[in-house]
Design a protein around this motif. Structure first.
Motif, PDB file in Angstrom:
ATOM      1  N   HIS A  77       0.834  -1.201   0.000  1.00  0.00           N
ATOM      2  CA  HIS A  77       0.000   0.000   0.000  1.00  0.00           C
ATOM      3  C   HIS A  77       0.870   1.253   0.000  1.00  0.00           C
ATOM      4  CE1 HIS A  77      -2.424   3.175   1.906  1.00  0.00           C
ATOM      5  NE2 HIS A  77      -3.475   2.536   1.428  1.00  0.00           N
ATOM      6  N   ARG A 103      -6.023   3.078  -1.996  1.00  0.00           N
ATOM      7  CA  ARG A 103      -7.080   3.603  -1.120  1.00  0.00           C
ATOM      8  C   ARG A 103      -8.417   2.916  -1.394  1.00  0.00           C
ATOM      9  NH1 ARG A 103      -4.327   8.554  -2.188  1.00  0.00           N
ATOM     10  NH2 ARG A 103      -5.898   9.142  -3.724  1.00  0.00           N
ATOM     11  N   SER A 104      -8.690   2.641  -2.651  1.00  0.00           N
ATOM     12  CA  SER A 104      -9.914   1.912  -2.997  1.00  0.00           C
ATOM     13  C   SER A 104      -9.876   0.497  -2.418  1.00  0.00           C
ATOM     14  CB  SER A 104     -10.070   1.866  -4.514  1.00  0.00           C
ATOM     15  OG  SER A 104     -11.180   1.088  -4.874  1.00  0.00           O
ATOM     16  N   GLN A 105      -8.730  -0.161  -2.572  1.00  0.00           N
ATOM     17  CA  GLN A 105      -8.579  -1.507  -2.009  1.00  0.00           C
ATOM     18  C   GLN A 105      -8.742  -1.470  -0.493  1.00  0.00           C
ATOM     19  OE1 GLN A 105      -4.637  -2.175  -3.572  1.00  0.00           O
ATOM     20  NE2 GLN A 105      -5.400  -3.728  -5.008  1.00  0.00           N
ATOM     21  N   GLU A 106      -8.158  -0.472   0.138  1.00  0.00           N
ATOM     22  CA  GLU A 106      -8.238  -0.353   1.594  1.00  0.00           C
ATOM     23  C   GLU A 106      -9.688  -0.273   2.065  1.00  0.00           C
ATOM     24  OE1 GLU A 106      -6.337   2.378   5.147  1.00  0.00           O
ATOM     25  OE2 GLU A 106      -6.496   3.235   3.137  1.00  0.00           O
ATOM     26  N   LYS A 107     -10.496   0.501   1.380  1.00  0.00           N
ATOM     27  CA  LYS A 107     -11.922   0.598   1.728  1.00  0.00           C
ATOM     28  C   LYS A 107     -12.603  -0.763   1.614  1.00  0.00           C
ATOM     29  CE  LYS A 107     -12.568   5.410   0.439  1.00  0.00           C
ATOM     30  NZ  LYS A 107     -13.168   6.344  -0.517  1.00  0.00           N
ATOM     31  N   THR A 108     -12.278  -1.489   0.567  1.00  0.00           N
ATOM     32  CA  THR A 108     -12.865  -2.815   0.379  1.00  0.00           C
ATOM     33  C   THR A 108     -12.423  -3.757   1.492  1.00  0.00           C
ATOM     34  OG1 THR A 108     -12.969  -2.492  -2.009  1.00  0.00           O
ATOM     35  CG2 THR A 108     -13.078  -4.769  -1.202  1.00  0.00           C
ATOM     36  N   GLN A 111     -11.491  -2.979   4.472  1.00  0.00           N
ATOM     37  CA  GLN A 111     -12.159  -2.556   5.705  1.00  0.00           C
ATOM     38  C   GLN A 111     -13.581  -3.116   5.762  1.00  0.00           C
ATOM     39  OE1 GLN A 111     -10.994  -0.946   8.441  1.00  0.00           O
ATOM     40  NE2 GLN A 111      -8.948  -0.897   7.533  1.00  0.00           N
ATOM     41  N   SER A 112     -14.229  -3.211   4.614  1.00  0.00           N
ATOM     42  CA  SER A 112     -15.602  -3.745   4.589  1.00  0.00           C
ATOM     43  C   SER A 112     -15.626  -5.245   4.880  1.00  0.00           C
ATOM     44  CB  SER A 112     -16.276  -3.450   3.249  1.00  0.00           C
ATOM     45  OG  SER A 112     -15.789  -4.289   2.223  1.00  0.00           O
ATOM     46  N   THR A 155      -9.474  -3.823  -7.986  1.00  0.00           N
ATOM     47  CA  THR A 155     -10.345  -3.078  -7.072  1.00  0.00           C
ATOM     48  C   THR A 155     -11.736  -3.700  -6.926  1.00  0.00           C
ATOM     49  OG1 THR A 155     -11.026  -1.582  -8.839  1.00  0.00           O
ATOM     50  CG2 THR A 155      -9.179  -0.860  -7.446  1.00  0.00           C
TER      51      THR A 155
END
Length: 126
Positions: free
Chosen positions: A47, A55-60, A62-63, A113
């Protein structure tokens, strides 16, 4: 059954759910080695803070944190600082995901992503 026993049983159940979901932690060589030596599923997410794909991957990711179907650890590697690790693993770009079951690499992806594809990549170690 006493109230205390009910509360303790509920607490134990809640803790067991937390232990069987995706755990996201900063990378350390010790954490990776411990997971690999124990034969556990573990993934490395290379990262970079400046990377929009990361950042997009990080949000995913986190979900996925409460998903009991992904009982594993995701170690977040600082792409800009971990040069030797990148060299060893032949990681050429940020947003790379490397997944292991113990010390055996099960899958690798770069720049992905799509949530379903990321989930499948992580699940390859289960």
């Amino acid at each position: 059954m006493s109230i205390l026993r009910i509360v303790l049983a509920a607490l134990a159940f809640t803790l067991s759910l937390g232990a069987a979901a995706l755990e996201i932690r900063p990378y350390s060589a010790a954490a990776l080695l411990a997971a690999q030596q124990a034969g556990q599923p573990v993934a490395l997410h290379f990262h970079a803070d400046w990377c929009p794909t990361c950042r997009s991957q990080e949000k995913t990711f986190q979900s996925f944190k409460d998903d009991a179907k992904l009982p594993m650890t995701l170690l977040v590697v600082n792409y800009d600082q971990e040069r030797e690790l990148k060299r060893q693993l032949k990681v050429r770009a940020q947003s790379t995901l490397v997944v292991y079951r113990g010390a055996q690499e099960t899958r690798r992806s770069g720049g992905e992503t799509d949530a379903a594809a990321l989930r499948a990549t992580l699940a390859s170690a289960l």
